[in-house]
Design an enzyme around this catalytic site. Sequence first.
Site, PDB file in Angstrom:
ATOM      1  N   LEU A 298       0.810  -1.220   0.000  1.00  0.00           N
ATOM      2  CA  LEU A 298       0.000   0.000   0.000  1.00  0.00           C
ATOM      3  C   LEU A 298       0.840   1.266   0.000  1.00  0.00           C
ATOM      4  O   LEU A 298       0.476   2.253   0.620  1.00  0.00           O
ATOM      5  CB  LEU A 298      -0.940  -0.016   1.213  1.00  0.00           C
TER       6      LEU A 298
ATOM      7  N   ASN B 278       1.269  -6.260 -10.001  1.00  0.00           N
ATOM      8  CA  ASN B 278       0.429  -5.982  -8.839  1.00  0.00           C
ATOM      9  C   ASN B 278      -0.840  -6.810  -8.968  1.00  0.00           C
ATOM     10  O   ASN B 278      -1.308  -7.074 -10.077  1.00  0.00           O
ATOM     11  CB  ASN B 278       0.062  -4.490  -8.811  1.00  0.00           C
TER      12      ASN B 278
ATOM     13  N   HIS C   4      -4.827  -6.684  -7.812  1.00  0.00           N
ATOM     14  CA  HIS C   4      -5.842  -5.751  -7.309  1.00  0.00           C
ATOM     15  C   HIS C   4      -7.180  -6.491  -7.221  1.00  0.00           C
ATOM     16  O   HIS C   4      -7.549  -7.208  -8.148  1.00  0.00           O
ATOM     17  CB  HIS C   4      -5.954  -4.552  -8.257  1.00  0.00           C
TER      18      HIS C   4
ATOM     19  N   ASP D 235      -2.767   1.270 -10.211  1.00  0.00           N
ATOM     20  CA  ASP D 235      -3.677   0.280 -10.806  1.00  0.00           C
ATOM     21  C   ASP D 235      -3.896   0.512 -12.305  1.00  0.00           C
ATOM     22  O   ASP D 235      -5.002   0.317 -12.817  1.00  0.00           O
ATOM     23  CB  ASP D 235      -5.051   0.308 -10.082  1.00  0.00           C
TER      24      ASP D 235
ATOM     25  N   GLU E   4      -8.068 -14.693  -6.545  1.00  0.00           N
ATOM     26  CA  GLU E   4      -6.711 -14.105  -6.535  1.00  0.00           C
ATOM     27  C   GLU E   4      -5.634 -15.177  -6.368  1.00  0.00           C
ATOM     28  O   GLU E   4      -4.562 -15.090  -6.950  1.00  0.00           O
ATOM     29  CB  GLU E   4      -6.575 -13.106  -5.385  1.00  0.00           C
TER      30      GLU E   4
END
Length: 197
Positions: free
Chosen positions: A92, A107, A109, A150, A179
């Site tokens: 973060l 990354n 998300h 993002d 995920e």
Amino acid sequence: MSPARFAVFVSGTGRHLENLAALAKRGELPGTPALCVSNKAGVAALDRAARAGIEALVLDPERALDAAAFSARAWSEVEARGIETVVLAGFLRKLLVPQRWSGRVVNIHPSLLPAFGGKGFYGERVHRAVLERGCQVSGCTVHLVDDEYDHGRILLQRWCAVEADDTPATLAARVFAEELVALPEALRRLWSAAPRG
Ligand code: GRF
């Protein structure tokens, strides 16, 4: 790109770190988790790194550095260890990606980007926004990282249904199950892709 020594950057619980380490150990991921970088001290991810035998570093937990200085520190630690890929998994803090790392930082998300992404969309806030909007599907996105939150090229997405009685927590759990499949699969694909010219 060849099977890689990779680093996992974390800020919290580190479930992805643990999953990637377990897969690598079982030979189901052709890379080696060689470093965990956390921008927070005392988080569960650091215990998980220790249990998996992965070197862990806490970088600037007091937030003394700006994004450029923090990023420069991070890249020098990563490069000193011969790391080839950096995975942001629940990380973060803003990380600036220099040109030499372009295409090698990913990354994960917890939404179907470009929806519900960008600054401020993290953790439960994402799932709450999905529910408030009345979405009927959600999911996760693994993407390359550039200097916008993002934003980089999407490598892989997996979706799931949003149920009428979902809470942010129940939706988060369903998305997280996706995920756990998406991140290792995206890394396998990235590493099996032809070397960049
Ligand atoms: C995941 O939902 C990921 O998509 C988001 O943060 C969470 C990471 O969880 N960026 P963990 O720290 O790996 O447990």
